[in-house]
Motif scaffolding. Sequence first.
Motif, PDB file in Angstrom:
ATOM      1  N   PHE A 115      -4.916  13.765  -5.059  1.00  0.00           N
ATOM      2  CA  PHE A 115      -4.215  13.072  -3.982  1.00  0.00           C
ATOM      3  C   PHE A 115      -3.380  11.894  -4.463  1.00  0.00           C
ATOM      4  O   PHE A 115      -2.640  11.305  -3.694  1.00  0.00           O
ATOM      5  CB  PHE A 115      -5.167  12.610  -2.888  1.00  0.00           C
ATOM      6  N   ARG A 116      -3.504  11.543  -5.741  1.00  0.00           N
ATOM      7  CA  ARG A 116      -2.678  10.447  -6.252  1.00  0.00           C
ATOM      8  C   ARG A 116      -1.188  10.794  -6.215  1.00  0.00           C
ATOM      9  O   ARG A 116      -0.334   9.924  -6.272  1.00  0.00           O
ATOM     10  CB  ARG A 116      -3.092  10.077  -7.671  1.00  0.00           C
TER      11      ARG A 116
ATOM     12  N   HIS B 137      -0.517   3.520  -5.058  1.00  0.00           N
ATOM     13  CA  HIS B 137      -1.616   3.602  -4.097  1.00  0.00           C
ATOM     14  C   HIS B 137      -2.853   4.230  -4.721  1.00  0.00           C
ATOM     15  O   HIS B 137      -3.968   3.992  -4.271  1.00  0.00           O
ATOM     16  CB  HIS B 137      -1.196   4.377  -2.847  1.00  0.00           C
ATOM     17  N   ALA B 138      -2.702   5.032  -5.770  1.00  0.00           N
ATOM     18  CA  ALA B 138      -3.866   5.612  -6.453  1.00  0.00           C
ATOM     19  C   ALA B 138      -4.723   4.518  -7.067  1.00  0.00           C
ATOM     20  O   ALA B 138      -5.954   4.607  -7.077  1.00  0.00           O
ATOM     21  CB  ALA B 138      -3.412   6.592  -7.531  1.00  0.00           C
ATOM     22  N   LEU B 139      -4.095   3.450  -7.569  1.00  0.00           N
ATOM     23  CA  LEU B 139      -4.842   2.332  -8.132  1.00  0.00           C
ATOM     24  C   LEU B 139      -5.637   1.626  -7.041  1.00  0.00           C
ATOM     25  O   LEU B 139      -6.796   1.265  -7.248  1.00  0.00           O
ATOM     26  CB  LEU B 139      -3.878   1.365  -8.811  1.00  0.00           C
ATOM     27  N   PHE B 140      -5.037   1.458  -5.845  1.00  0.00           N
ATOM     28  CA  PHE B 140      -5.746   0.817  -4.746  1.00  0.00           C
ATOM     29  C   PHE B 140      -6.968   1.639  -4.334  1.00  0.00           C
ATOM     30  O   PHE B 140      -8.046   1.106  -4.095  1.00  0.00           O
ATOM     31  CB  PHE B 140      -4.823   0.634  -3.539  1.00  0.00           C
TER      32      PHE B 140
ATOM     33  N   LEU C 232      -4.944  -3.744 -17.342  1.00  0.00           N
ATOM     34  CA  LEU C 232      -4.195  -2.849 -18.224  1.00  0.00           C
ATOM     35  C   LEU C 232      -3.544  -1.732 -17.427  1.00  0.00           C
ATOM     36  O   LEU C 232      -2.372  -1.372 -17.658  1.00  0.00           O
ATOM     37  CB  LEU C 232      -5.128  -2.270 -19.286  1.00  0.00           C
ATOM     38  N   MET C 233      -4.271  -1.179 -16.448  1.00  0.00           N
ATOM     39  CA  MET C 233      -3.710  -0.129 -15.599  1.00  0.00           C
ATOM     40  C   MET C 233      -2.548  -0.657 -14.757  1.00  0.00           C
ATOM     41  O   MET C 233      -1.552   0.037 -14.541  1.00  0.00           O
ATOM     42  CB  MET C 233      -4.797   0.436 -14.683  1.00  0.00           C
ATOM     43  N   LYS C 234      -2.657  -1.885 -14.280  1.00  0.00           N
ATOM     44  CA  LYS C 234      -1.578  -2.481 -13.492  1.00  0.00           C
ATOM     45  C   LYS C 234      -0.311  -2.616 -14.328  1.00  0.00           C
ATOM     46  O   LYS C 234       0.799  -2.358 -13.843  1.00  0.00           O
ATOM     47  CB  LYS C 234      -2.015  -3.838 -12.957  1.00  0.00           C
ATOM     48  N   LEU C 235      -0.472  -3.024 -15.591  1.00  0.00           N
ATOM     49  CA  LEU C 235       0.695  -3.139 -16.466  1.00  0.00           C
ATOM     50  C   LEU C 235       1.337  -1.777 -16.692  1.00  0.00           C
ATOM     51  O   LEU C 235       2.566  -1.647 -16.676  1.00  0.00           O
ATOM     52  CB  LEU C 235       0.282  -3.753 -17.804  1.00  0.00           C
TER      53      LEU C 235
ATOM     54  N   ALA D  46       0.811  -1.214   0.000  1.00  0.00           N
ATOM     55  CA  ALA D  46       0.000   0.000   0.000  1.00  0.00           C
ATOM     56  C   ALA D  46       0.842   1.261   0.000  1.00  0.00           C
ATOM     57  O   ALA D  46       0.347   2.348  -0.281  1.00  0.00           O
ATOM     58  CB  ALA D  46      -0.940   0.002   1.200  1.00  0.00           C
ATOM     59  N   LYS D  47       2.151   1.171   0.368  1.00  0.00           N
ATOM     60  CA  LYS D  47       3.004   2.352   0.371  1.00  0.00           C
ATOM     61  C   LYS D  47       3.656   2.597  -0.986  1.00  0.00           C
ATOM     62  O   LYS D  47       4.384   3.558  -1.159  1.00  0.00           O
ATOM     63  CB  LYS D  47       4.112   2.171   1.417  1.00  0.00           C
ATOM     64  N   SER D  48       3.381   1.727  -1.925  1.00  0.00           N
ATOM     65  CA  SER D  48       4.012   1.858  -3.231  1.00  0.00           C
ATOM     66  C   SER D  48       3.409   3.015  -4.004  1.00  0.00           C
ATOM     67  O   SER D  48       2.349   3.532  -3.649  1.00  0.00           O
ATOM     68  CB  SER D  48       3.831   0.556  -4.023  1.00  0.00           C
TER      69      SER D  48
END
Length: 574
Positions: free
Chosen positions: A467-468, A211-214, A255-258, A206-208
């Motif tokens: 905030f991302r 975090h915006a994706l999470f 796709l966003m993760k890649l 979560a600190k990576s």
Amino acid sequence: MLATLLFYILITITCLWTGYLFHCFFLGKSWKEQDRQPRKGAVVLAVWGMIVLSGVGQFAALLIPVNWLCWLGWVMLLGIVSLTRRNVFFLFTDWLQNWLYQHRHLLLPGCVIMLVVGMLGAGPLMMDDTDSYHIQCIKWIQEWGTVPGLVNLHERYGFNSAWFAFAALFTPLQTAHNYYTLSNGVLSIWISGYLVSLAFPAQGRAKSPTHALFIACFFVLLMALFCWPMIRGNAATANYDFVTTCLILVGWIELMKLEKDGAHWSRFLPEMLVWPAYLFSVRIINFPLLLLSSPGMIYLVRHRKYYSCIVSLLLAAALVVPFLIRNVLLSGFLFYPAYQVDLFSVDWKADLTQTKEIVDYIKYFNRINNVYLPIRETAKLSFAEWVPLWFRYLSWTDKLVVLVGLTGYGWWIMRQKAHNLLRQAGQAFAAVMLVQLVSWFWVAPDPRFVYGPLLVGVFLLFYALPFRRTHVHYQKWQKFLQGGLLLGLLAYASLRVVSQKEYRQLFQPVPLPQPATQVVWIDSIRLQIPKKIGTNWNARCYATDLPCLYKVHPRLHARGKGIGAGFTVRKQVP
């Protein structure tokens, strides 16, 4: 409920094992992946298994009835593969154990989600269409396969879908209990678990920088749980709309993760090339999604990967061709209810007048429900007149999804140039979603048809918010948010069980309603017309023995001595 939960587990294992084998023996070789283990998540492999089984079911339904015996035969085939290729089986079990270990922190949320979905799935049906024709379509596939001219019994029996073939495989044959929602319940569990695994990552992740994706996944999860027709309502129906939502969401997020990991989008090529064809075979209204395959095909041609290009086209054809053949056999039209494309002269063709009526009904009913305004009056309204009324009569949860989703696309368009929010593949995906929204709004603007594109808009909004780029550690809030979500789900399930006895089904699902019927004869075939029961506003067949219909066309006739020969509406002699 225990039987429902057991079926959920068995269906998931079957799809996972099927998807894993399909990847190892076919996709991995076709796309030159040399890894000993597939670089795919559990949900992606399960979806591949679902697609393979849907395609096999669609093809088999052209020749034979498709039911649990076919499922048993498929499991035996998987068992033979496991015995003959034991190394692959051991690789699968190792992969599954590693995946479960990596997600062990989600054991409690997973169990809560399964209990809530199982409680809803074992309860009463919650959709008129499931009562009236979804179950009947599944029963026809289970008992007869494909019957020519089925549309002549009821115009909605011509609504063919690969999802019905998939559901037919796992639904007990001629059951009096509500097992017809099993496949939908599995889908609700898959997408819930997928979003939970992303919204609440393991300690440290979560600190990576992602975090915006999470955070975006967390708000998508909330929206999908909050809006009744999605995760919750889907579990209590046999509807075939939510599968589109799930595949769009999984495809978009993968796709966003890649992109966030810096990997090239071509790692998701098989999904971008084949999944749109499957979604088209699920529902014809998904035709704009076929555009998602364009970037992948262009990429393969530019890089001279002709073998992969041919493989993807063959896979797409294997899904679409049986679907189109079934369309013609059921209704006489290639793209029923789109009567404008009329290529076949068959004696079982759907009555043209009734087909035009159902097209107009779908179009205008979804603009303004006929409870508020008659269909004929809606048809007279101009664009500027019906749009405000359409929005006014939406449920407040649908209004929220529509507003937030469209706001997300607007926010993405405004911020894209300044902040390079999405790369090329992401931009193409989002653009196709907008095309799908435009098509939907003109053809049949019921939000349930486009929850997928709307949730992509929800994702974009929270993914693109300022905030991302802050140093807020999502991990600080993770346990609090997860605990609140689980307590909310448990409170919701408890309230349902306490207030409605239909949800107190410990072993088997609730029995289906059994309406009284009027028997009619067409030539030598016995048919049944159901009567209204309870508080229903119309008559519904539920799981009444076949053939079940609602009214007899004055020129309806059997095409042969048995049901399998089909039905026809003879032309009126001048």
